[in-house]
Scaffold this motif. Structure first.
Motif, PDB file in Angstrom:
ATOM      1  N   SER A 137       0.832  -1.198   0.000  1.00 60.94           N
ATOM      2  CA  SER A 137       0.000   0.000   0.000  1.00 60.94           C
ATOM      3  C   SER A 137       0.875   1.259   0.000  1.00 60.94           C
ATOM      4  O   SER A 137       0.502   2.269  -0.585  1.00 60.94           O
ATOM      5  CB  SER A 137      -0.973  -0.018   1.177  1.00 60.94           C
ATOM      6  N   GLN A 140       1.453   1.899  -3.352  1.00 64.65           N
ATOM      7  CA  GLN A 140       0.168   1.973  -4.057  1.00 64.65           C
ATOM      8  C   GLN A 140      -0.051   0.777  -4.985  1.00 64.65           C
ATOM      9  O   GLN A 140      -0.544   0.905  -6.093  1.00 64.65           O
ATOM     10  CB  GLN A 140       0.050   3.276  -4.831  1.00 64.65           C
ATOM     11  N   ASP A 142      -1.381  -2.108  -3.460  1.00 64.51           N
ATOM     12  CA  ASP A 142      -2.224  -3.040  -2.702  1.00 64.51           C
ATOM     13  C   ASP A 142      -3.493  -3.425  -3.454  1.00 64.51           C
ATOM     14  O   ASP A 142      -4.020  -4.512  -3.273  1.00 64.51           O
ATOM     15  CB  ASP A 142      -2.549  -2.490  -1.305  1.00 64.51           C
ATOM     16  N   ASN A 143      -3.965  -2.546  -4.325  1.00 65.03           N
ATOM     17  CA  ASN A 143      -5.155  -2.905  -5.094  1.00 65.03           C
ATOM     18  C   ASN A 143      -4.869  -3.979  -6.132  1.00 65.03           C
ATOM     19  O   ASN A 143      -5.776  -4.635  -6.620  1.00 65.03           O
ATOM     20  CB  ASN A 143      -5.740  -1.673  -5.789  1.00 65.03           C
TER      21      ASN A 143
ATOM     22  N   LYS B 333      -8.647  -4.655   2.004  1.00 63.92           N
ATOM     23  CA  LYS B 333      -9.454  -3.596   1.394  1.00 63.92           C
ATOM     24  C   LYS B 333     -10.533  -3.121   2.352  1.00 63.92           C
ATOM     25  O   LYS B 333     -10.765  -1.926   2.499  1.00 63.92           O
ATOM     26  CB  LYS B 333     -10.099  -4.120   0.101  1.00 63.92           C
ATOM     27  N   LYS B 337     -11.115   0.573   3.965  1.00 60.05           N
ATOM     28  CA  LYS B 337     -12.337   1.330   3.720  1.00 60.05           C
ATOM     29  C   LYS B 337     -12.874   1.893   5.027  1.00 60.05           C
ATOM     30  O   LYS B 337     -13.373   3.003   5.088  1.00 60.05           O
ATOM     31  CB  LYS B 337     -13.394   0.427   3.055  1.00 60.05           C
TER      32      LYS B 337
END
Ligand SMILES: Nc1ncnc2c1ncn2[C@@H]1O[C@H](COP(=O)(O)OP(=O)(O)OP(=O)(O)O)[C@@H](O)[C@H]1O
Ligand SMILES: [Mg+2]
Lengths: 256, 344
Positions: A137, A140, A142-143, B333, B337
């Motif tokens: 993360s 950037q 992590d997605n 995730k 969030k």
């Protein structure tokens, strides 16, 4: 005591002298560039430090410990990490697993605990997974954690390679032509990025760059290699006007 | 209609990734196999085929660890099976008291596995000393040495073989050992050692440079693989009640290779699919006799050319993936969030 000290390092490949009597000292916190024309021996220097090759002659000390004769994973555990000139990610593994693989040296659970998924396995795996995602993360990435590494765009693959190296928790980071294949704009971003990880992870960095102009901006000191020998070292400004360096590069230009 | 299937699929995924899926599956399967063999619900021929399916699953999953996950090429799996088969048989026939055989049988199987894994260690150490393709050559030679070695030891029957085993390999035992092998190898795969194994296949030098003790990982994988080949051998010997050295020759090793590459490399689900399809195919093709020997290697060659990764190559059924790994990214995730920060 210098963080890294290479003393009279010579390395031959069946007669070809790739590195000749190389001497080099690095202080904690420095960012040093190694430059030089094609085939000068730059990558070989990294391979010698990290134990991929065993130096034919000479010694390498890291925090006072001899590195020559150690295996790559031992050296990595001592605090040296690197990236590769041609990206060498684990292509068929996910982004997350690329990073998690690099926690191997740190995890202490035994094969038996792994076979039974018991004991330290549970605790440490949870921690490793969390830390890997945290690291991703920061980058950037992590997605993209569950994507296969080979499906990432080129620029992100370079980033992931750096993230993976940082997962081994290094003191010294060796970057082998991280700007290869990037356009001037991307290179500018990369240079900022290197400055940023250096501060954030408190790293000492050696940067190999083929193109001289690029390192001028960020390196505090440069070493110029040609045919395995150091032909110059010093501040970027000095190197720029050094006639020997110009000659080495001009020679290369002429050869093209 | 499509919705209906989608619904079922979703349900199945929910069920199969539930915490209690494995324990319930294990208990139910064991109960079924006990009942089935005790009350003759399945006829004996069908039971025997299921026993072979189980043994072949063990052989395939264990070889897949080395050839599929690790990307090395071992051709001597039948040799390790032979060591397990002979060790377990010698124990049940000559050592263990006849009255307690039923209780001591698991011990014999474990002993077969241990013997095979000790030999596996002896094979692995020199093979993995240097990088390169020594393993294929070493294991090929190893398979031949085991076979001719067994043929020359008269006390265990030499080329005539060894008999006198009771039929101790029952459906419940096979089910138990199959699930255990699958579970343990799956556990290894989803651990730091498993990531080591996979990264060695991807790029051995990079793997070593990322702190993986590549030599240790290779040896562990090979020893675990040999252990389960030995287990399969012990079960095989006590299902057939007769073994001879020729049963464990290069053809047997090739059979196992085919199951691995048919089902898919680096996949537990693939190994199971490969073993099931191949075992059944062998039964159907049995009337072909010697032609099988031509057909099967041909199949291996064609597979490696046209479908080098097999049916499930590099993919895994979700219920073999530990929840920690399955949900890692998702949980992350969610967590992020809940706490959106400035960087978002
Ligand atoms: N494994 C090897 N075997 C034989 N020769 C090698 C090997 N690796 C490198 N060399 C040779 O050693 C010399 C130095 O190579 P090296 O890769 O270190 O150069 P480099 O400075 O990194 O060049 P480049 O800018 O092209 O990356 C070259 O002449 C190369 O051909
Ligand atoms: Mg290079």
């Amino acid at each position: 005591m210098p963080l890294l000290e290479m003393k009279n390092i010579t390395h031959r490949f069946e007669g070809l002298c790739a590195v000749a009597n190389f001497n080099f000292q690095l202080t904690q916190g420095e960012l040093v560039g190694i430059i030089g024309p094609n085939g000068a021996g730059k990558t070989t220097v990294f391979n010698l430090i990290t134990g991929v090759y065993r130096a034919t002659e000479g010694s390498i000390f890291f925090n006072g410990d001899e590195l020559v004769g150690k295996t790559p994973h031992q050296i990595t555990k001592m605090g040296v990490a690197r990236t590769f000139q041609n990206i060498r990610l684990f292509k068929e593994l996910t982004v997350l697993d690329n990073v998690r693989t690099a926690y191997f040296g740190e995890a202490t659970y035994s094969p038996l605990e792994a076979l039974l998924h018991m004991g330290r396995y549970r605790r440490e795996e949870t921690k490793i997974t969390e830390r890997a995602l945290e690291l991703l993360s920061v980058f950037q990435l992590d997605n993209a954690a569950s994507e296969l590494a080979k499906n990432l765009p080129y620029g992100l693959q370079r980033k992931l390679e750096i993230a993976r190296a940082l997962a081994t928790n290094p003191q010294l980071l060796l970057l082998d032509e991280p700007a290869a294949g990037m356009n001037p704009n991307e290179i500018k971003q990369l240079m900022d990025f290197i400055g940023w990880i250096r501060k954030t992870f408190r790293l000492t960095i050696i940067l190999i760059e083929h193109q001289m102009r690029l390192v001028m901006g960020i390196c505090e000191r440069l070493v110029v290699l040609d045919f395995g020998a150091t032909i110059a070292q010093g501040l970027p400004a000095e190197i720029k006007s050094n006639p020997k360096v110009l000659e080495a590069y001009l020679g290369e230009e002429a050869a093209k | 209609m499509a919705d209906f299937y989608k619904n079922i699929l979703e349900r199945w995924q929910n069920i199969s990734t539930h915490r209690f899926f494995w324990p319930v599956f294990f208990a139910a399967g064991l109960a079924f196999s006990i009942v089935a063999s005790a009350f003759d619900i399945l006829d004996l021929y069908l039971q025997l085929i299921l026993i072979y399916v189980g043994i072949n699953i063990i052989l395939t999953v264990s070889l897949n660890l080395v050839n599929g996950y690790m990307g090395e090429f071992s051709i001597g799996h039948a040799g390790f099976m032979a060591i397990g088969a002979y060790t377990a048989s010698l124990l049940t026939v000559n050592v263990f008291p006849a009255g307690a055989l039923n209780y001591l049988f698991p011990l014999a199987i474990i002993a077969g596995g241990v013997a095979a894994s000790v030999i596996g260690l002896i094979v692995a150490i020199p093979s993995f000393k240097t990088r390169g393709d020594y393993l294929a050559i070493v294991t090929l030679a190893f398979g031949m040495i085991v076979k001719s070695g067994l043929e020359n030891i008269e006390v265990i029957g030499g080329p005539r073989g060894f008999l006198g085993m009771s039929k101790l390999t029952t459906l419940p035992w096979v089910f138990f050992w199959t699930v255990l092998s699958v579970w343990i190898i799956r556990n290894l795969v989803y651990s730091k050692f498993g990531r080591g194994v996979l990264s060695i296949r991807e790029d051995e030098i990079a793997s070593d440079l990322m702190s993986v003790n590549t030599r240790q990982v290779k040896i562990i994988a090979f020893v675990v693989s040999s252990f389960f080949a030995g287990v399969a051998g012990g079960l095989f010997a006590h299902a057939l009640q007769f073994i001879n050295p020729r049963m464990f020759d290069i053809i047997k090793s090739t059979d196992i290779l085919i199951m691995v590459y048919l089902g898919g490399i680096a996949s537990i689900a693939g190994s199971i699919i490969g073993a099931v399809i191949y075992t059944i195919l062998l039964e159907i093709l049995r009337p072909l006799g010697i032609w099988r020997m031509v057909l099967m290697p041909l199949m291996l060659v064609l597979l490696m050319i046209y479908r080098p990764r097999g049916i499930m190559g590099m993919r895994e059924a979700r219920f073999f993936v530990p929840l920690r790994d399955l949900l890692a990214a998702k949980l992350w995730k969610q967590k992020n969030k809940e706490a959106p920060d400035a960087s978002a």
